[in-house]
Write an enzyme that holds these catalytic residues in place. Structure first.
Site, mmCIF file in Angstrom:
data_model
loop_
_atom_site.group_PDB
_atom_site.id
_atom_site.type_symbol
_atom_site.label_atom_id
_atom_site.label_comp_id
_atom_site.label_asym_id
_atom_site.label_seq_id
_atom_site.Cartn_x
_atom_site.Cartn_y
_atom_site.Cartn_z
ATOM 1 C CB SER A 156 7.739 2.039 -0.202
ATOM 2 O OG SER A 156 8.565 3.181 -0.300
ATOM 3 C CE1 TYR A 202 8.918 1.058 -5.171
ATOM 4 C CE2 TYR A 202 8.805 3.165 -4.007
ATOM 5 C CZ TYR A 202 9.094 1.807 -4.016
ATOM 6 O OH TYR A 202 9.545 1.195 -2.871
#
Length: 239
Positions: free
Chosen positions: A144, A157
């Site tokens: 990501s 995350y």
């Protein structure tokens, strides 16, 4: 002519979003598939559809809740015991929790670490051992942009994606002498179910098919070429 005839790809989180787009694209390219996700019925439906659309491939699946480490162990054993060779591993499954570090629960932390980091770590370790024996293969870790641009409102995350970045780099160095390639795919905001209900215009996202196309492109470079990482960000708006 199919690009990847006689190759087999294992894809996690294969029934939705990026995983689905990758499965569809690799099937079109003639790749046999090993698919895993939580819902068995969705996997069966996808298997039937992909085999009907691409009659020269075979699709197998294993239902797995990646939040459960015992189920992950069963998936790994299934692959090790039943599959002769995995040529491509796509560590795609992930979970996003928009919770800050100070506000998250232990459950938030544990679940994201299990799905986002422990799953690709264990699968990569298992599959890479087999690839090293065959002296060929390609592992893709879907990371990501949060691994480069920390998101404090999604604390764990972000931490897990930094960990995936480290995993990718360490694994790459270890398996390079065996001819194995390891690529980190780094998407920005991608139009998947996690953005359902958003008022942000669609052209401010990248599409799951963009990720699938990037993977196929990496698989087509020459034997001596290695794509370490690909960053894909929206042209406008969101990062």
């Amino acid at each position: 002519m199919p690009l990847f005839t006689d190759k087999t790809a294992l894809i996690t989180g294969a029934t939705k979003g990026m995983g689905l787009a990758i499965a569809e694209k690799l099937a079109e390219c003639g790749c046999n598939l090993l698919l895993s996700a939580r819902n068995r019925e969705s996997l069966e439906t996808l298997k039937i559809r992909l085999e009907e659309s691409n009659p020269d491939i075979t699709v197998q699946y294993f239902a797995c809740d990646f939040g459960d480490n015992e189920q992950l162990t069963k998936l790994i054993h299934w692959v090790e015991e039943r599959i002769l060779r995995v040529d491509i591993l796509v560590n795609n499954v992930g979970i996003f929790r928009p919770v800050s570090l100070l506000n998250e629960s232990d459950e938030d932390f544990d679940l994201q670490m299990q799905i986002n980091y422990r799953t690709p770590h264990r699968l990569s370790r298992s599959v890479a051992r087999s690839m090293c024996k065959n002296r060929k293969g390609h592992i893709f870790n879907i990371s990501s942009i949060a691994s480069r641009e920390p998101v404090s409102s999604a604390a764990t995350y972000t931490v897990t994606k930094y960990a995936v970045r480290g995993l990718t780099q360490v694994l790459r160095d270890e398996v390079r002498p065996y001819g194995i390639k390891v690529t980190e795919i780094i998407p920005g905001s991608t139009l998947t179910a996690s953005w359902e209900g958003t008022t942000v215009p669609a052209d401010q996202f990248i599409l799951p098919t963009d990720i699938a196309t990037a993977i196929v492109t990496c698989l087509q470079v020459s034997v001596g070429a290695h794509v370490d990482e690909i960053v894909i960000k929206p042209q406008y708006g969101n990062s």
